[in-house]
Design a protein around this motif. Structure first.
Motif, PDB file in Angstrom:
ATOM      1  N   ASN A   7       0.853  -1.183   0.000  1.00 41.40           N
ATOM      2  CA  ASN A   7       0.000   0.000   0.000  1.00 41.40           C
ATOM      3  C   ASN A   7       0.887   1.231   0.000  1.00 41.40           C
ATOM      4  OD1 ASN A   7      -2.531  -1.397   0.175  1.00 41.40           O
ATOM      5  ND2 ASN A   7      -1.966  -1.897   2.262  1.00 41.40           N
ATOM      6  N   VAL A   8       0.675   2.087  -0.979  1.00 42.53           N
ATOM      7  CA  VAL A   8       1.500   3.281  -1.146  1.00 42.53           C
ATOM      8  C   VAL A   8       0.596   4.504  -1.197  1.00 42.53           C
ATOM      9  CG1 VAL A   8       3.163   4.467  -2.644  1.00 42.53           C
ATOM     10  CG2 VAL A   8       3.265   1.978  -2.391  1.00 42.53           C
ATOM     11  N   THR A   9       0.941   5.495  -0.388  1.00 41.15           N
ATOM     12  CA  THR A   9       0.252   6.780  -0.437  1.00 41.15           C
ATOM     13  C   THR A   9       1.148   7.766  -1.154  1.00 41.15           C
ATOM     14  OG1 THR A   9      -1.016   6.367   1.578  1.00 41.15           O
ATOM     15  CG2 THR A   9      -0.685   8.670   0.970  1.00 41.15           C
ATOM     16  N   VAL A  10       0.567   8.521  -2.079  1.00 45.03           N
ATOM     17  CA  VAL A  10       1.316   9.560  -2.786  1.00 45.03           C
ATOM     18  C   VAL A  10       0.735  10.917  -2.413  1.00 45.03           C
ATOM     19  CG1 VAL A  10       2.020   8.065  -4.693  1.00 45.03           C
ATOM     20  CG2 VAL A  10      -0.100   9.368  -4.889  1.00 45.03           C
ATOM     21  N   ILE A  11       1.623  11.899  -2.336  1.00 49.75           N
ATOM     22  CA  ILE A  11       1.235  13.264  -1.994  1.00 49.75           C
ATOM     23  C   ILE A  11       1.910  14.202  -2.977  1.00 49.75           C
ATOM     24  CG2 ILE A  11       1.415  15.100  -0.263  1.00 49.75           C
ATOM     25  CD1 ILE A  11       1.469  12.863   1.878  1.00 49.75           C
ATOM     26  N   CYS A  12       1.132  15.066  -3.595  1.00 51.33           N
ATOM     27  CA  CYS A  12       1.691  16.115  -4.444  1.00 51.33           C
ATOM     28  C   CYS A  12       1.757  17.385  -3.609  1.00 51.33           C
ATOM     29  CB  CYS A  12       0.842  16.332  -5.692  1.00 51.33           C
ATOM     30  SG  CYS A  12       1.567  17.556  -6.808  1.00 51.33           S
ATOM     31  N   GLY A  13       2.953  17.946  -3.484  1.00 49.41           N
ATOM     32  CA  GLY A  13       3.165  19.127  -2.656  1.00 49.41           C
ATOM     33  C   GLY A  13       2.785  20.435  -3.316  1.00 49.41           C
ATOM     34  N   SER A  14       2.246  20.373  -4.523  1.00 52.82           N
ATOM     35  CA  SER A  14       1.751  21.568  -5.199  1.00 52.82           C
ATOM     36  C   SER A  14       0.232  21.487  -5.276  1.00 52.82           C
ATOM     37  CB  SER A  14       2.313  21.664  -6.621  1.00 52.82           C
ATOM     38  OG  SER A  14       1.722  22.756  -7.300  1.00 52.82           O
ATOM     39  N   LEU A  15      -0.423  22.566  -4.956  1.00 48.31           N
ATOM     40  CA  LEU A  15      -1.883  22.589  -5.021  1.00 48.31           C
ATOM     41  C   LEU A  15      -2.393  22.891  -6.434  1.00 48.31           C
ATOM     42  CD1 LEU A  15      -2.684  24.517  -1.705  1.00 48.31           C
ATOM     43  CD2 LEU A  15      -2.483  22.052  -2.071  1.00 48.31           C
ATOM     44  N   ARG A  16      -1.509  23.361  -7.295  1.00 50.39           N
ATOM     45  CA  ARG A  16      -1.914  23.747  -8.649  1.00 50.39           C
ATOM     46  C   ARG A  16      -2.240  22.509  -9.481  1.00 50.39           C
ATOM     47  NH1 ARG A  16       0.671  25.336 -13.469  1.00 50.39           N
ATOM     48  NH2 ARG A  16       2.693  24.725 -12.629  1.00 50.39           N
ATOM     49  N   LYS A  17      -3.405  22.535 -10.105  1.00 47.58           N
ATOM     50  CA  LYS A  17      -3.914  21.390 -10.869  1.00 47.58           C
ATOM     51  C   LYS A  17      -2.941  20.938 -11.968  1.00 47.58           C
ATOM     52  CE  LYS A  17      -7.884  20.121 -13.700  1.00 47.58           C
ATOM     53  NZ  LYS A  17      -9.092  20.623 -14.337  1.00 47.58           N
ATOM     54  N   GLU A  18      -2.334  21.856 -12.659  1.00 45.54           N
ATOM     55  CA  GLU A  18      -1.457  21.528 -13.779  1.00 45.54           C
ATOM     56  C   GLU A  18       0.019  21.757 -13.435  1.00 45.54           C
ATOM     57  OE1 GLU A  18      -2.443  20.146 -16.717  1.00 45.54           O
ATOM     58  OE2 GLU A  18      -4.451  20.045 -15.845  1.00 45.54           O
ATOM     59  N   SER A  19       0.381  21.547 -12.203  1.00 49.05           N
ATOM     60  CA  SER A  19       1.763  21.806 -11.768  1.00 49.05           C
ATOM     61  C   SER A  19       2.739  20.814 -12.391  1.00 49.05           C
ATOM     62  CB  SER A  19       1.866  21.740 -10.247  1.00 49.05           C
ATOM     63  OG  SER A  19       1.861  20.401  -9.810  1.00 49.05           O
ATOM     64  N   TYR A  20       3.987  21.222 -12.473  1.00 48.91           N
ATOM     65  CA  TYR A  20       5.033  20.321 -12.953  1.00 48.91           C
ATOM     66  C   TYR A  20       5.148  19.093 -12.062  1.00 48.91           C
ATOM     67  CZ  TYR A  20       6.700  24.041 -16.068  1.00 48.91           C
ATOM     68  OH  TYR A  20       6.803  24.995 -17.041  1.00 48.91           O
ATOM     69  N   GLU A  37      -0.996  -0.933  -4.320  1.00 51.86           N
ATOM     70  CA  GLU A  37      -2.329  -0.338  -4.179  1.00 51.86           C
ATOM     71  C   GLU A  37      -2.058   1.114  -3.805  1.00 51.86           C
ATOM     72  OE1 GLU A  37      -6.319  -0.173  -4.406  1.00 51.86           O
ATOM     73  OE2 GLU A  37      -5.216  -2.049  -4.666  1.00 51.86           O
ATOM     74  N   VAL A  38      -2.398   2.035  -4.704  1.00 51.25           N
ATOM     75  CA  VAL A  38      -2.007   3.436  -4.544  1.00 51.25           C
ATOM     76  C   VAL A  38      -3.203   4.297  -4.158  1.00 51.25           C
ATOM     77  CG1 VAL A  38      -0.954   5.433  -5.692  1.00 51.25           C
ATOM     78  CG2 VAL A  38      -0.155   3.125  -6.223  1.00 51.25           C
ATOM     79  N   ILE A  76       5.171   8.459  -0.877  1.00 45.34           N
ATOM     80  CA  ILE A  76       5.998   9.219  -1.812  1.00 45.34           C
ATOM     81  C   ILE A  76       5.482  10.654  -1.819  1.00 45.34           C
ATOM     82  CG2 ILE A  76       6.726   9.532  -4.208  1.00 45.34           C
ATOM     83  CD1 ILE A  76       6.302   6.507  -4.610  1.00 45.34           C
ATOM     84  N   ILE A  77       6.368  11.591  -1.539  1.00 47.47           N
ATOM     85  CA  ILE A  77       6.028  13.016  -1.605  1.00 47.47           C
ATOM     86  C   ILE A  77       6.725  13.595  -2.831  1.00 47.47           C
ATOM     87  CG2 ILE A  77       6.180  15.258  -0.473  1.00 47.47           C
ATOM     88  CD1 ILE A  77       6.289  13.772   2.221  1.00 47.47           C
TER      89      ILE A  77
END
Length: 188
Positions: A7-20, A37-38, A76-77
């Motif tokens: 089980n893997v949790t991913v986090i995107c540190g940018s709130l912008r929808k189309e961020s790099y 399982e993500v 994963i951040i």
């Protein structure tokens, strides 16, 4: 031999929808093994950390974040770098996730850090700060390979709005494989 489900949790540190960094996360997801399982944990609705708020009752967005982390074998951040440091939303999420210390969602959990930036540093300073915070919370941060994508704008397919770079894709594959092995070091 089939791999055991992770089980893997991913986090995107940018709130912008189309961020790099969203684009980097999308590229990385294509390399995730089938036995993962993500789940993605979102930072959009997490209020600023405040002990009085926590004492009155942990906000639901924080409860969801902590649950996602606690269910995970690894996190994963994928984060940008703002003014040579980690984004405030990432630091805020980590502060909430680690409190109270007896119920920290960070302690003894495997983490990996990745990031993309238009500049030349590839989010090295941001990742360094996140690594400091996670280490203070007794998390297990993967030492390498590092996923530092510099000059990301030149690696984008402008028509499709996707990150398309063979070297980055190959490195993402190595990064994901290394994290799979890293998580297994702590699953027993």
């Amino acid at each position: 031999m089939t791999e055991e489900q992770m089980n893997v949790t991913v986090i995107c540190g940018s709130l912008r929808k189309e961020s790099y960094n969203r684009k980097l996360l999308d590229l990385m997801k294509a390399e995730f093994p089938e036995h993962w399982e993500v789940e993605e944990a979102f930072l959009h609705h997490i209020p600023l950390y405040h002990a009085d708020v926590e004492e009155a009752g942990t906000p639901e967005a924080v409860v969801e974040l902590k649950r996602a982390m606690m269910r995970a074998d690894g996190v994963i951040i994928v984060t940008p770098e703002y003014n040579n440091g980690m984004p405030g939303v990432v630091k805020n999420a980590l502060d909430w996730a680690s409190s109270p210390p007896a119920h920290s969602a960070l302690t003894h959990r495997a983490f990996a850090l990745a990031g993309a930036t238009p500049g030349g540093g590839g989010t090295a300073l941001s990742q360094y700060q996140i690594r400091q915070t996670l280490t203070a919370a007794e998390a297990y941060v993967m030492p390498g390979p590092k996923m530092l994508v510099a000059k990301v704008a030149g690696k984008m397919n402008k028509e499709l709005g996707t990150l398309e770079d063979e070297k980055t894709t190959q490195h993402a594959k190595k990064f994901v494989q290394a994290f799979n092995s890293w998580m297994h070091r702590f699953d027993g």
